[in-house]
Design a protein around this motif. Sequence first.
Motif, PDB file in Angstrom:
ATOM      1  N   ASN A  89     -13.652  25.783 -20.258  1.00 55.90           N
ATOM      2  CA  ASN A  89     -13.030  26.756 -21.000  1.00 55.90           C
ATOM      3  C   ASN A  89     -11.594  26.782 -20.759  1.00 55.90           C
ATOM      4  O   ASN A  89     -11.155  26.529 -19.511  1.00 55.90           O
ATOM      5  CB  ASN A  89     -13.465  28.233 -20.705  1.00 55.90           C
ATOM      6  CG  ASN A  89     -12.820  29.046 -21.681  1.00 55.90           C
ATOM      7  OD1 ASN A  89     -12.024  29.722 -21.579  1.00 55.90           O
ATOM      8  ND2 ASN A  89     -13.555  29.270 -22.786  1.00 55.90           N
TER       9      ASN A  89
ATOM     10  N   SER B 226     -11.221  39.089 -18.498  1.00 56.02           N
ATOM     11  CA  SER B 226     -10.340  38.072 -18.591  1.00 56.02           C
ATOM     12  C   SER B 226      -9.045  38.731 -18.110  1.00 56.02           C
ATOM     13  O   SER B 226      -8.800  39.803 -18.267  1.00 56.02           O
ATOM     14  CB  SER B 226     -10.326  37.387 -20.080  1.00 56.02           C
ATOM     15  OG  SER B 226      -9.522  36.277 -20.030  1.00 56.02           O
TER      16      SER B 226
ATOM     17  N   SER C 166      -7.667  37.391 -24.918  1.00 57.67           N
ATOM     18  CA  SER C 166      -8.491  36.313 -24.349  1.00 57.67           C
ATOM     19  C   SER C 166     -10.177  36.834 -23.887  1.00 57.67           C
ATOM     20  O   SER C 166     -11.106  36.340 -24.085  1.00 57.67           O
ATOM     21  CB  SER C 166      -8.062  35.500 -23.236  1.00 57.67           C
ATOM     22  OG  SER C 166      -7.910  36.196 -22.098  1.00 57.67           O
TER      23      SER C 166
ATOM     24  N   LEU D 236     -13.205  35.035 -25.282  1.00 57.20           N
ATOM     25  CA  LEU D 236     -14.099  34.547 -24.447  1.00 57.20           C
ATOM     26  C   LEU D 236     -15.563  34.896 -24.639  1.00 57.20           C
ATOM     27  O   LEU D 236     -16.352  34.285 -24.803  1.00 57.20           O
ATOM     28  CB  LEU D 236     -13.555  34.540 -22.875  1.00 57.20           C
ATOM     29  CG  LEU D 236     -12.514  33.960 -22.640  1.00 57.20           C
ATOM     30  CD1 LEU D 236     -11.892  34.086 -21.163  1.00 57.20           C
ATOM     31  CD2 LEU D 236     -12.880  32.320 -22.683  1.00 57.20           C
TER      32      LEU D 236
ATOM     33  N   GLU E  25     -16.864  33.391 -27.869  1.00 57.29           N
ATOM     34  CA  GLU E  25     -16.986  32.179 -27.544  1.00 57.29           C
ATOM     35  C   GLU E  25     -18.322  31.926 -26.787  1.00 57.29           C
ATOM     36  O   GLU E  25     -19.391  30.974 -26.813  1.00 57.29           O
ATOM     37  CB  GLU E  25     -15.929  31.425 -26.906  1.00 57.29           C
ATOM     38  CG  GLU E  25     -14.750  31.132 -27.809  1.00 57.29           C
ATOM     39  CD  GLU E  25     -13.614  30.627 -27.016  1.00 57.29           C
ATOM     40  OE1 GLU E  25     -13.702  30.182 -25.882  1.00 57.29           O
ATOM     41  OE2 GLU E  25     -12.505  30.401 -27.871  1.00 57.29           O
ATOM     42  N   TYR E  26     -18.744  32.871 -25.616  1.00 57.13           N
ATOM     43  CA  TYR E  26     -19.862  32.702 -24.982  1.00 57.13           C
ATOM     44  C   TYR E  26     -20.920  33.222 -25.435  1.00 57.13           C
ATOM     45  O   TYR E  26     -21.891  32.431 -25.292  1.00 57.13           O
ATOM     46  CB  TYR E  26     -19.616  33.399 -23.563  1.00 57.13           C
ATOM     47  CG  TYR E  26     -20.448  33.415 -22.708  1.00 57.13           C
ATOM     48  CD1 TYR E  26     -20.635  32.116 -21.846  1.00 57.13           C
ATOM     49  CD2 TYR E  26     -21.181  34.545 -22.246  1.00 57.13           C
ATOM     50  CE1 TYR E  26     -21.624  31.802 -20.943  1.00 57.13           C
ATOM     51  CE2 TYR E  26     -22.403  34.211 -21.105  1.00 57.13           C
ATOM     52  CZ  TYR E  26     -22.463  33.056 -20.545  1.00 57.13           C
ATOM     53  OH  TYR E  26     -23.441  32.772 -19.537  1.00 57.13           O
TER      54      TYR E  26
END
Length: 347
Positions: free
Chosen positions: A103, A158, A163, A167, A170-171
């Motif tokens: 990442n 984060s 972010s 994140l 995205e995860y």
Amino acid sequence: MICAVGIAGSVYYALNAQEWWVAKGKVIAPQVNDVAALYAQSNKVSAILNSNDLLNSNSNNNGQDTKQVSKELVDLFEPSTLFRNFINAFNSTINKKHFLETNPAFLAYLQVKQITVPSKGSAQESRQQYLIVLNNWMNKINASLNSQTSELALSFRSATKESSAELLNEYILFIGENVRENQLEKFLLFIDSAKNELQVSLQMTEQKARRELAVLLQKTEYAYQIASHSGLVEYQANLNKEGELFQINLGEKALKAKIDVLKSIQDLSVLEPSLAIMTITLDALNKLEFSDNSSFTPYRYLEVVEPPLNRSAPKRALIVILATLLAGMLSIFIALVHYFMTKKEQN
């Protein structure tokens, strides 16, 4: 002076400490329409296998084995199974590590902290620093299930506000794709296994049928020779005794015709009807077309992930207040000690 130094130090630390933001989301188990394509395909394969009467007849439990296998196949894309796999995959340390190591946000954080990703020749100290940071990030990726409401709370910490939400989203997508690939791989392996089993059974049954055909032809030829030498041209009723090896009572003409027919047989399912069943089942499995459904999701959003409104750390006001209290207590303690020591000297 001590109170002033404590307050100034706490303010400086609070303003310069690493900020942490925690994005949160909430999901529940998916519905069938979220995995409709793959769920329909698993039911189709299950129907094909259940229609194979040969497998049911060969089962030791009168078809229970085949029904159990079909149930396991359909369960691959059951919403409850997918959601359970999603939870396990989300909390998997291996998945967290793989996601973070590739990442850009995590790699940028390492670069700011001047921490390098260790390789085979890296020093032990450098490796230790990296593992501490990695474990610190992994421990802040959590999924907790509420057993009463069946709601799954997701969180990702984060270094920045934006972010953290990015994140987490995205995860979630990363884990969803991971679950889809794993289940699809199991599904395709199951189908390949069923095909291989059918092909082996088909070959063995064909060999058995060819052997039976060869034996029957040879016995008929022997019976034809006996009938020819005996002058039995026409069919003779009640000539053969029960269990007689050669059916010479058919007569020379009938036996000759039977020999011609046996030699002309190409479809072995005449002797073994199970061959037709296995062939139809195998053809149906080979003609299956599987769609790679990109809309597959093993979850359903209850609360969409958005950037957090407040940071989780540092708690600046709390830090200053605690530091002030501790500095005040320390200053009072020092004042008391100084007072008693001065009083003792005077005495």
